[in-house]
Design a protein around this motif. Sequence first.
Motif, PDB file in Angstrom:
ATOM      1  N   THR A 258       0.834  -1.211   0.000  1.00 50.35           N
ATOM      2  CA  THR A 258       0.000   0.000   0.000  1.00 50.35           C
ATOM      3  C   THR A 258       0.864   1.254   0.000  1.00 50.35           C
ATOM      4  OG1 THR A 258      -1.782  -1.144   1.170  1.00 50.35           O
ATOM      5  CG2 THR A 258      -1.775   1.272   1.268  1.00 50.35           C
ATOM      6  N   ILE A 259       1.917   1.252   0.812  1.00 46.65           N
ATOM      7  CA  ILE A 259       2.836   2.399   0.872  1.00 46.65           C
ATOM      8  C   ILE A 259       3.485   2.631  -0.492  1.00 46.65           C
ATOM      9  CG2 ILE A 259       5.021   3.220   1.858  1.00 46.65           C
ATOM     10  CD1 ILE A 259       4.208   1.692   4.434  1.00 46.65           C
ATOM     11  N   ILE A 260       3.967   1.561  -1.101  1.00 50.72           N
ATOM     12  CA  ILE A 260       4.623   1.675  -2.409  1.00 50.72           C
ATOM     13  C   ILE A 260       3.633   2.144  -3.468  1.00 50.72           C
ATOM     14  CG2 ILE A 260       5.774   0.367  -4.241  1.00 50.72           C
ATOM     15  CD1 ILE A 260       6.951  -1.413  -1.969  1.00 50.72           C
ATOM     16  N   ASP A 262       0.989   4.013  -3.029  1.00 49.17           N
ATOM     17  CA  ASP A 262       0.736   5.443  -2.822  1.00 49.17           C
ATOM     18  C   ASP A 262       1.855   6.293  -3.403  1.00 49.17           C
ATOM     19  OD1 ASP A 262      -1.668   5.067  -1.636  1.00 49.17           O
ATOM     20  OD2 ASP A 262      -1.018   5.452   0.413  1.00 49.17           O
ATOM     21  N   LEU A 263       3.084   5.874  -3.178  1.00 47.23           N
ATOM     22  CA  LEU A 263       4.230   6.629  -3.701  1.00 47.23           C
ATOM     23  C   LEU A 263       4.225   6.631  -5.234  1.00 47.23           C
ATOM     24  CD1 LEU A 263       7.051   5.416  -1.285  1.00 47.23           C
ATOM     25  CD2 LEU A 263       6.000   7.670  -1.344  1.00 47.23           C
ATOM     26  N   ILE A 264       3.887   5.510  -5.826  1.00 47.04           N
ATOM     27  CA  ILE A 264       3.839   5.435  -7.291  1.00 47.04           C
ATOM     28  C   ILE A 264       2.691   6.287  -7.824  1.00 47.04           C
ATOM     29  CG2 ILE A 264       3.383   3.888  -9.230  1.00 47.04           C
ATOM     30  CD1 ILE A 264       4.917   1.724  -7.640  1.00 47.04           C
ATOM     31  N   ASP A 265       1.537   6.227  -7.160  1.00 49.76           N
ATOM     32  CA  ASP A 265       0.390   7.029  -7.605  1.00 49.76           C
ATOM     33  C   ASP A 265       0.701   8.519  -7.554  1.00 49.76           C
ATOM     34  OD1 ASP A 265      -1.238   4.947  -8.239  1.00 49.76           O
ATOM     35  OD2 ASP A 265      -2.323   4.907  -6.349  1.00 49.76           O
ATOM     36  N   ILE A 266       1.325   8.966  -6.460  1.00 53.69           N
ATOM     37  CA  ILE A 266       1.601  10.399  -6.337  1.00 53.69           C
ATOM     38  C   ILE A 266       2.623  10.828  -7.377  1.00 53.69           C
ATOM     39  CG2 ILE A 266       3.523  10.497  -4.686  1.00 53.69           C
ATOM     40  CD1 ILE A 266       0.330  12.601  -4.496  1.00 53.69           C
ATOM     41  N   SER A 267       3.563   9.935  -7.717  1.00 53.80           N
ATOM     42  CA  SER A 267       4.545  10.285  -8.752  1.00 53.80           C
ATOM     43  C   SER A 267       3.879  10.339 -10.121  1.00 53.80           C
ATOM     44  CB  SER A 267       5.696   9.278  -8.759  1.00 53.80           C
ATOM     45  OG  SER A 267       5.260   8.003  -9.185  1.00 53.80           O
ATOM     46  N   GLY A 391       0.541  10.901   4.903  1.00 55.59           N
ATOM     47  CA  GLY A 391      -0.035  12.187   4.517  1.00 55.59           C
ATOM     48  C   GLY A 391      -0.258  12.306   3.019  1.00 55.59           C
ATOM     49  N   LEU A 392      -0.446  11.169   2.330  1.00 49.60           N
ATOM     50  CA  LEU A 392      -0.654  11.193   0.875  1.00 49.60           C
ATOM     51  C   LEU A 392      -2.057  10.754   0.472  1.00 49.60           C
ATOM     52  CD1 LEU A 392       2.670   9.688  -0.529  1.00 49.60           C
ATOM     53  CD2 LEU A 392       1.952  12.063  -0.566  1.00 49.60           C
TER      54      LEU A 392
END
Length: 569
Positions: A258-260, A262-267, A391-392
């Motif tokens: 889930t963390i990964i 989120d990071l990919i989605d925000i990028s 916080g994303l």
Amino acid sequence: MRLNDSQIRSLIEVNKQIISSIVLDDVLQIIIDKSTELLRLDTGAIYLIENNQLILGATTPPLPPNFPQELKYDLLSNHPHIEKAVHTGNPLSIYSTGEEIFSESEKIVVESRGLKSILYLPLFIKNKPTGILILGTTRTNRTYSEGEIDLFFTYISQSALAIENAKLHRKDQELINELQAQNKSIQEINEKLRLANERVMESDRLKSAFLANISHEIRTPLNGILGFTNIIISKELPVEKLDHYGDIIANCGKQLVTIIDDLIDISKIEANQMILNKAPVSIQSVFERLLAIYKEKTKDSRIAVSYSLNGDIEILTDEERLCQVFMNLLDNSIKFTHSGEIRFGATRKKGMVEFFAEDTGIGISECDFSKIFDRFHQVETDYTRTRGGMGLGLSITKALVELLGGNIRVQSKLGEGTTFFFTLPAGDLPLPKQDHRPVSTKKENLRIEGKILITEDEYSNYLYLLEILSDFNITVLHAADGLESIEKVRSNADIDLVLMDLRLPVLSGFDAAREISKHHPGLPIIAQTAYIHDSEKKKAMDCGCVDFLSKPLSQDEIIQVLKKYLRKK
């Protein structure tokens, strides 16, 4: 006519009045008004001279509305009588305009003002022409004695000084205004720089906090995965503990994914590379699946989960992203609701569908409404610090809603709960029937057989796939790089399916898939990779892959592929 004592005293007073004024327009108007008054003349005009250009400064009486605009700014050479007075430096008197030859420009002035006689009085400063005073009569012709002209010319010379002072004052004032404007501009720029600097500092602070937070968020599930893995390896444990620790490792793995994600989605959002796949969607079907997921998540808590929907609603949207929006909102509700209720639902409103997700949790202060959708932002409370997160989530949620063509808002009160509303465009497309039954993993329903080539350079990933496939009547071949994969297919004509990793040594999975599909067009190739960017999916499909699985691979996903592409008994 000679100037009497009263007129001379008036000239002196007028001079004082002119010299005391520093506003150019006022000075020019005083000169022309007092000149006609003192000499009992009918009309007057004063022109400034700059670079052989005549610039009309003031008139009395005012010009008629039809007076040509171009004559207010004209060339000196178009007015020979003015030019003569300026070049000689002497006054020029015309007793009768009817007996004088004028230029075209001069004729227009004479006729529009009805002039019968004219007196031209040039103005000089340090032997340089600065302007010309033109006085005239409209009722009778008029002559001037030499004494009158000399005395009035002296007065005009003083007027020239006043004009020059006023011009200098105007330039000074223009310079002051320019400097003030520049100063204001500098102040505005400084204020913008200050605000920008504050934003940069705030962004740096948030990013620093984000980096520290992400380190914590990643290390927490990793600690669970590595810690319990070492315990399982190093100790002989009863079955109950093995099952329990296995569940913990699985949950930590899901948390890490889930963390990964989120990071990919925000990028992707930052790079404007989020691609939507819109299709007809049944809201009731989505809600049923969400309800099942969140009843399971809250089964050991004091939270009741439900949804409200008055009949099914069908819209054209990206079902995966819609689910992601709801899951972000519902996860947020669970995170901040100790006990109580979580509800979600939808209603159709004027061509749109309004969705909501509400809870009876701790609520949000109104002053934080504008911040909660900011990237890296978390509402600072002791409660939130105990709940973690990067916080994303809400930032991604807002971006996804807007990508889907809608908008999102929040209503909340501290201590009473929070409701998020978001709207999406509704569609009237027919909805194809879909089978949303969960995938069964019971072996009696999955009597699948065939031969599979697993192309995977990471041996642990190969073993994981091999273990899943061991439940079925499947022969497994292994290739560790793209070139070996091509050779295995060439030498084993009975291969039914290829699982192809895309990032491989020697020859990439893209090139291997392209080569295999060229010589074996009927053989299904499934891309299975850690690449999850939409462009990578498209590239894989263009190279001959028929489906795409993103790592980490779940058992259900692999079984779905087996059911879809292998023979079943």
